[in-house]
Design a protein around this motif. Structure first.
Motif, PDB file in Angstrom:
ATOM      1  N   GLU A 125     -18.049   4.844   6.630  1.00  0.00           N
ATOM      2  CA  GLU A 125     -16.701   5.158   6.167  1.00  0.00           C
ATOM      3  C   GLU A 125     -16.428   4.316   4.921  1.00  0.00           C
ATOM      4  O   GLU A 125     -17.114   3.315   4.695  1.00  0.00           O
ATOM      5  N   THR A 126     -15.456   4.732   4.131  1.00  0.00           N
ATOM      6  CA  THR A 126     -14.980   3.873   3.042  1.00  0.00           C
ATOM      7  C   THR A 126     -13.896   3.008   3.667  1.00  0.00           C
ATOM      8  O   THR A 126     -12.884   3.531   4.146  1.00  0.00           O
ATOM      9  N   ALA A 127     -14.118   1.689   3.701  1.00  0.00           N
ATOM     10  CA  ALA A 127     -13.153   0.804   4.372  1.00  0.00           C
ATOM     11  C   ALA A 127     -11.800   0.869   3.651  1.00  0.00           C
ATOM     12  O   ALA A 127     -11.756   1.009   2.423  1.00  0.00           O
ATOM     13  N   PHE A 128     -10.719   0.754   4.408  1.00  0.00           N
ATOM     14  CA  PHE A 128      -9.396   0.765   3.777  1.00  0.00           C
ATOM     15  C   PHE A 128      -9.288  -0.365   2.767  1.00  0.00           C
ATOM     16  O   PHE A 128      -9.700  -1.502   3.031  1.00  0.00           O
ATOM     17  N   HIS A 129      -8.747  -0.052   1.613  1.00  0.00           N
ATOM     18  CA  HIS A 129      -8.615  -1.041   0.539  1.00  0.00           C
ATOM     19  C   HIS A 129      -7.498  -0.591  -0.388  1.00  0.00           C
ATOM     20  O   HIS A 129      -6.920   0.485  -0.221  1.00  0.00           O
ATOM     21  N   GLN A 130      -7.292  -1.415  -1.400  1.00  0.00           N
ATOM     22  CA  GLN A 130      -6.282  -1.128  -2.418  1.00  0.00           C
ATOM     23  C   GLN A 130      -6.972  -1.359  -3.760  1.00  0.00           C
ATOM     24  O   GLN A 130      -7.690  -2.347  -3.918  1.00  0.00           O
ATOM     25  N   GLN A 146     -22.531  18.381   1.286  1.00  0.00           N
ATOM     26  CA  GLN A 146     -22.376  17.106   0.614  1.00  0.00           C
ATOM     27  C   GLN A 146     -20.929  16.916   0.174  1.00  0.00           C
ATOM     28  O   GLN A 146     -20.150  17.867   0.087  1.00  0.00           O
ATOM     29  N   ARG A 147     -20.608  15.669  -0.097  1.00  0.00           N
ATOM     30  CA  ARG A 147     -19.235  15.346  -0.492  1.00  0.00           C
ATOM     31  C   ARG A 147     -19.330  14.431  -1.716  1.00  0.00           C
ATOM     32  O   ARG A 147     -19.674  13.266  -1.622  1.00  0.00           O
ATOM     33  N   ARG A 148     -19.075  15.052  -2.883  1.00  0.00           N
ATOM     34  CA  ARG A 148     -19.173  14.283  -4.129  1.00  0.00           C
ATOM     35  C   ARG A 148     -17.794  14.260  -4.798  1.00  0.00           C
ATOM     36  O   ARG A 148     -17.097  15.283  -4.825  1.00  0.00           O
ATOM     37  N   VAL A 156     -15.434  12.285  -8.192  1.00  0.00           N
ATOM     38  CA  VAL A 156     -15.353  11.373  -9.339  1.00  0.00           C
ATOM     39  C   VAL A 156     -13.932  10.819  -9.368  1.00  0.00           C
ATOM     40  O   VAL A 156     -12.970  11.585  -9.310  1.00  0.00           O
ATOM     41  N   SER A 157     -13.815   9.504  -9.431  1.00  0.00           N
ATOM     42  CA  SER A 157     -12.499   8.867  -9.578  1.00  0.00           C
ATOM     43  C   SER A 157     -12.369   8.342 -10.997  1.00  0.00           C
ATOM     44  O   SER A 157     -13.294   7.709 -11.506  1.00  0.00           O
ATOM     45  N   VAL A 158     -11.227   8.612 -11.622  1.00  0.00           N
ATOM     46  CA  VAL A 158     -10.977   8.066 -12.960  1.00  0.00           C
ATOM     47  C   VAL A 158      -9.712   7.222 -12.871  1.00  0.00           C
ATOM     48  O   VAL A 158      -8.701   7.659 -12.304  1.00  0.00           O
ATOM     49  N   ARG A 159      -9.793   6.008 -13.426  1.00  0.00           N
ATOM     50  CA  ARG A 159      -8.719   5.034 -13.232  1.00  0.00           C
ATOM     51  C   ARG A 159      -8.048   4.743 -14.575  1.00  0.00           C
ATOM     52  O   ARG A 159      -8.731   4.491 -15.569  1.00  0.00           O
ATOM     53  N   TYR A 160      -6.721   4.788 -14.546  1.00  0.00           N
ATOM     54  CA  TYR A 160      -5.942   4.679 -15.790  1.00  0.00           C
ATOM     55  C   TYR A 160      -4.841   3.645 -15.637  1.00  0.00           C
ATOM     56  O   TYR A 160      -4.367   3.376 -14.522  1.00  0.00           O
TER      57      TYR A 160
HETATM   58  O1  LIG Z   1     -14.166   8.616  -2.141  1.00  0.00           O
HETATM   59  C1  LIG Z   1     -14.099   7.631  -1.436  1.00  0.00           C
HETATM   60  O2  LIG Z   1     -14.798   7.476  -0.422  1.00  0.00           O
HETATM   61  C2  LIG Z   1     -13.127   6.534  -1.748  1.00  0.00           C
HETATM   62  C3  LIG Z   1     -12.394   6.742  -3.023  1.00  0.00           C
HETATM   63  C4  LIG Z   1     -11.622   5.550  -3.426  1.00  0.00           C
HETATM   64  O3  LIG Z   1     -11.381   4.656  -2.676  1.00  0.00           O
HETATM   65  C5  LIG Z   1     -11.145   5.451  -4.808  1.00  0.00           C
HETATM   66  O4  LIG Z   1     -11.571   6.233  -5.654  1.00  0.00           O
HETATM   67  O5  LIG Z   1     -10.317   4.558  -5.086  1.00  0.00           O
END
Ligand SMILES: O=C(O)CCC(=O)C(=O)O
Length: 291
Positions: free
Chosen positions: A136-141, A244-246, A248-252
């Motif tokens: 899992e992706t651990a809970f975070h901020q 599959q689960r792909r 992309v995150s983009v941060r601004y």
């Molecule tokens: O896709 C994920 O598993 C986590 C995404 C995430 O935490 C993020 O992009 O900030």
């Protein structure tokens, strides 16, 4: 000259969506980006996957962190499971990723949601959970990982596949951004904080805790989910054997953002010349993409 799909979104962001982002700290924007953009990312990702240097194997990291797992179980697990792969800042090397982050509809959407005149690109990440990924992706901020402070900081999560609870949709604790606390960043696949980080310890949140107001969205390519940098979130495993689960995150970041060097958080080379309190300005490593 490369030509890219239009920078116009497929539709406008509604006032109700702007309000949801402000009140919930996250908003799902269905059918807002042309599939052509997603196909460009798809084709770049296909090439990148042939180069093992492009991604960190978070499944291997999770196995290293999980000292209780015995060797036999580990071997069995490795044989059966898919990998959680993650990469960062592909926009710096790949023209399709750069275009998606800089001249796709994303900057204008983010400007509207954050009510920001200017938008700067902080980084991008790739998050792949192969079929059968148990992590899992651990809970975070997010903010604890960024050398930034301010109200206008967010992440745009763009799925490249259909994503639902079976394959690991992202789960958000509604309105958790309102708490304003900045927590220690963790290892992403374990709750343990990164060494030398400051701040409060993250609360231990389970992905299926029925007592919490957790939001999750079924998404498809062309949708976006945008969350505030203070919103607590995690994601499920990919329990599908075939899908599959792909993503992309983009941060601004936007108008009111200034740099804040956070001890223990990963630094990029240009952060070496930056001091806490410096305003974010147009820079080749943090370019102005809107305004
Ligand atoms: O896709 C994920 O598993 C986590 C995404 C995430 O935490 C993020 O992009 O900030």
């Amino acid at each position: 000259m490369d030509s890219f799909p239009s920078s116009d979104p497929m539709r406008s962001v509604t006032q109700a969506e702007v309000s949801s982002f402000a009140s919930d700290g996250v908003v799902h924007l269905p059918d807002i980006v042309k599939k052509d953009w997603i196909e460009l990312l798809d084709s770049s990702l296909e090439k990148m996957l042939n180069d093992p240097k492009m991604f960190a194997d978070l499944t291997a990291l999770s196995n290293d962190l999980n000292e209780t797992q015995d060797l036999l179980a580990l071997k069995e697990n490795e044989m059966k499971s898919g990998r959680f792969l993650s990469g960062i800042d592909h926009w710096k090397e790949d023209k399709n990723f750069a275009a998606f982050a800089k001249v796709s509809p994303l900057p204008s959407i983010v400007a509207k949601l954050m009510n920001s005149k200017r938008v700067y690109l902080y980084e991008d990440s790739v998050l792949i959970k192969e079929p059968g990924t148990t992590e899992e992706t651990a809970f975070h901020q997010d903010l604890g990982y960024f050398h930034l402070t301010g109200e206008s900081i967010c992440t745009v999560w763009a799925p490249l596949d259909d994503v639902d609870s079976e394959t690991g949709s992202v789960v958000y604790l509604r309105s958790s951004h309102k708490n304003k606390k900045v927590f220690k960043p963790n290892w992403f696949v374990a709750n343990e904080p990164l060494p030398d980080t400051k701040g409060k310890y993250l609360p231990n949140i389970e992905i299926d805790d029925k007592k919490l107001d957790l939001l999750r969205f079924d998404t498809k390519p062309g949708d976006l989910v945008v969350h505030h940098a203070l919103t607590l979130h995690g994601a499920g495993a990919n329990s599908s054997a075939t899908r599959q689960r792909r993503a992309v995150s983009v941060r601004y970041c936007g108008d009111d953002s200034t740099y804040k060097i956070r001890s223990g958080a990963p630094k990029k080379p240009h952060h070496e010349n930056i001091r806490t309190g410096d305003p974010v300005v147009d820079h080749p490593d943090c370019p102005l993409v809107w305004g």
